[in-house]
Design a protein around this motif. Structure first.
Motif, PDB file in Angstrom:
ATOM      1  N   UNK A 168      -1.568  12.380   1.524  1.00 31.55           N
ATOM      2  CA  UNK A 168      -1.530  10.993   2.376  1.00 31.55           C
ATOM      3  C   UNK A 168      -1.013  10.083   0.795  1.00 31.55           C
ATOM      4  N   UNK A 169      -1.784  10.690   0.405  1.00 31.65           N
ATOM      5  CA  UNK A 169      -1.134   9.482  -1.069  1.00 31.65           C
ATOM      6  C   UNK A 169       0.537   9.225  -1.158  1.00 31.65           C
ATOM      7  N   UNK A 170       0.326  10.368  -1.894  1.00 31.28           N
ATOM      8  CA  UNK A 170       1.401  10.288  -2.136  1.00 31.28           C
ATOM      9  C   UNK A 170       2.612  10.415  -1.549  1.00 31.28           C
ATOM     10  N   UNK A 171       2.675  10.675   0.118  1.00 36.96           N
ATOM     11  CA  UNK A 171       3.200  10.200   0.882  1.00 36.96           C
ATOM     12  C   UNK A 171       3.274   8.319   1.078  1.00 36.96           C
ATOM     13  N   UNK A 172       1.596   7.788   1.016  1.00 36.94           N
ATOM     14  CA  UNK A 172       2.232   6.093   0.448  1.00 36.94           C
ATOM     15  C   UNK A 172       3.362   5.619  -0.450  1.00 36.94           C
ATOM     16  N   UNK A 232       2.126  -4.029   7.882  1.00 37.01           N
ATOM     17  CA  UNK A 232       1.518  -3.294   7.038  1.00 37.01           C
ATOM     18  C   UNK A 232       1.199  -3.794   5.639  1.00 37.01           C
ATOM     19  N   UNK A 233      -0.348  -3.065   4.851  1.00 36.71           N
ATOM     20  CA  UNK A 233      -0.156  -3.283   3.708  1.00 36.71           C
ATOM     21  C   UNK A 233      -0.684  -2.313   2.876  1.00 36.71           C
ATOM     22  N   UNK A 234      -1.535  -2.692   1.545  1.00 35.17           N
ATOM     23  CA  UNK A 234      -1.540  -1.380   0.727  1.00 35.17           C
ATOM     24  C   UNK A 234      -3.375  -1.204   1.367  1.00 35.17           C
ATOM     25  N   UNK A 235      -4.021  -2.374   1.843  1.00 40.53           N
ATOM     26  CA  UNK A 235      -5.135  -1.819   2.206  1.00 40.53           C
ATOM     27  C   UNK A 235      -5.227  -0.449   3.025  1.00 40.53           C
ATOM     28  N   UNK A 236      -4.510  -0.746   4.279  1.00 42.71           N
ATOM     29  CA  UNK A 236      -4.711  -0.391   5.425  1.00 42.71           C
ATOM     30  C   UNK A 236      -3.831   1.258   4.496  1.00 42.71           C
ATOM     31  N   UNK A 237      -3.063   1.312   4.490  1.00 42.21           N
ATOM     32  CA  UNK A 237      -2.721   3.109   3.291  1.00 42.21           C
ATOM     33  C   UNK A 237      -3.637   3.378   2.828  1.00 42.21           C
ATOM     34  N   UNK A 238      -3.953   3.076   1.570  1.00 39.94           N
ATOM     35  CA  UNK A 238      -5.789   3.283   1.626  1.00 39.94           C
ATOM     36  C   UNK A 238      -6.924   4.096   1.992  1.00 39.94           C
ATOM     37  N   UNK A 239      -7.414   2.995   3.902  1.00 37.61           N
ATOM     38  CA  UNK A 239      -7.929   3.467   4.343  1.00 37.61           C
ATOM     39  C   UNK A 239      -7.736   4.830   5.256  1.00 37.61           C
ATOM     40  N   UNK A 282      -7.264   5.930  -5.781  1.00 34.75           N
ATOM     41  CA  UNK A 282      -5.790   6.008  -4.735  1.00 34.75           C
ATOM     42  C   UNK A 282      -4.729   4.598  -5.218  1.00 34.75           C
ATOM     43  N   UNK A 283      -5.768   3.165  -4.505  1.00 36.26           N
ATOM     44  CA  UNK A 283      -4.787   2.190  -5.121  1.00 36.26           C
ATOM     45  C   UNK A 283      -3.883   2.057  -5.927  1.00 36.26           C
ATOM     46  N   UNK A 284      -4.774   3.003  -7.472  1.00 36.12           N
ATOM     47  CA  UNK A 284      -4.198   2.319  -8.526  1.00 36.12           C
ATOM     48  C   UNK A 284      -2.132   4.077  -8.574  1.00 36.12           C
ATOM     49  N   UNK A 285      -2.640   4.730  -7.716  1.00 30.21           N
ATOM     50  CA  UNK A 285      -1.581   6.234  -7.796  1.00 30.21           C
ATOM     51  C   UNK A 285      -0.547   5.399  -6.584  1.00 30.21           C
ATOM     52  N   UNK A 286      -1.135   4.989  -5.391  1.00 24.36           N
ATOM     53  CA  UNK A 286      -0.326   4.233  -4.506  1.00 24.36           C
ATOM     54  C   UNK A 286       0.876   3.166  -5.350  1.00 24.36           C
ATOM     55  N   UNK A 287       0.465   2.297  -6.027  1.00 28.49           N
ATOM     56  CA  UNK A 287       0.867   0.925  -7.104  1.00 28.49           C
ATOM     57  C   UNK A 287       1.201   1.518  -7.771  1.00 28.49           C
ATOM     58  N   UNK A 288       0.869   2.685  -8.393  1.00 28.90           N
ATOM     59  CA  UNK A 288       1.908   2.953 -10.359  1.00 28.90           C
ATOM     60  C   UNK A 288       1.667   4.470 -10.193  1.00 28.90           C
TER      61      UNK A 288
END
Length: 101
Positions: A27-31, A46-53, A74-80
């Motif tokens: 899920x993190x990879x897809x996000x 659509x926002x980052x917090x929803x993706x993290x959850x 997870x937040x760090x991986x999604x953004x970078x």
């Protein structure tokens, strides 16, 4: 579920199956793949917090302190992803049960 102590934490934690951690990683990879910071500004749904959850759903039963650590990773991986993927993998290896033969 059977409990165990985390290898680094030494505290009692609920054992979460490896498959749940695999789901978190997928899920993190897809996000991360679909992360477009500009979309979050233009699209209220659509926002980052929803993706993290969403990424953390498979491991929702994890201890609170570990959930906080996972949320940050997870937040760090999604953004970078390139800069932080090894951090998330190391954390998952620490928290997941040992592989069975």
């Amino acid at each position: 579920m059977i409990g165990s102590t985390g290898p680094l934490s030494g505290r009692f934690t609920r054992t979460i199956p490896q498959g749940k951690f695999d789901d978190l990683l997928s899920r993190t990879a897809l996000a991360a793949l679909y992360n477009y910071p500009k979309v979050a500004i233009e699209d209220d749904d659509h926002n980052l917090q929803n993706d993290i959850a969403c990424c953390l759903e498979p491991v929702a039963a994890i201890a609170n302190a570990d959930a906080v650590r996972l949320r940050v990773a997870v937040e760090r991986v999604i953004t970078n992803p390139t800069a932080h993927r090894s951090e998330l993998l190391a954390l998952v290896i620490e928290l997941a049960p040992p592989p069975t033969a």
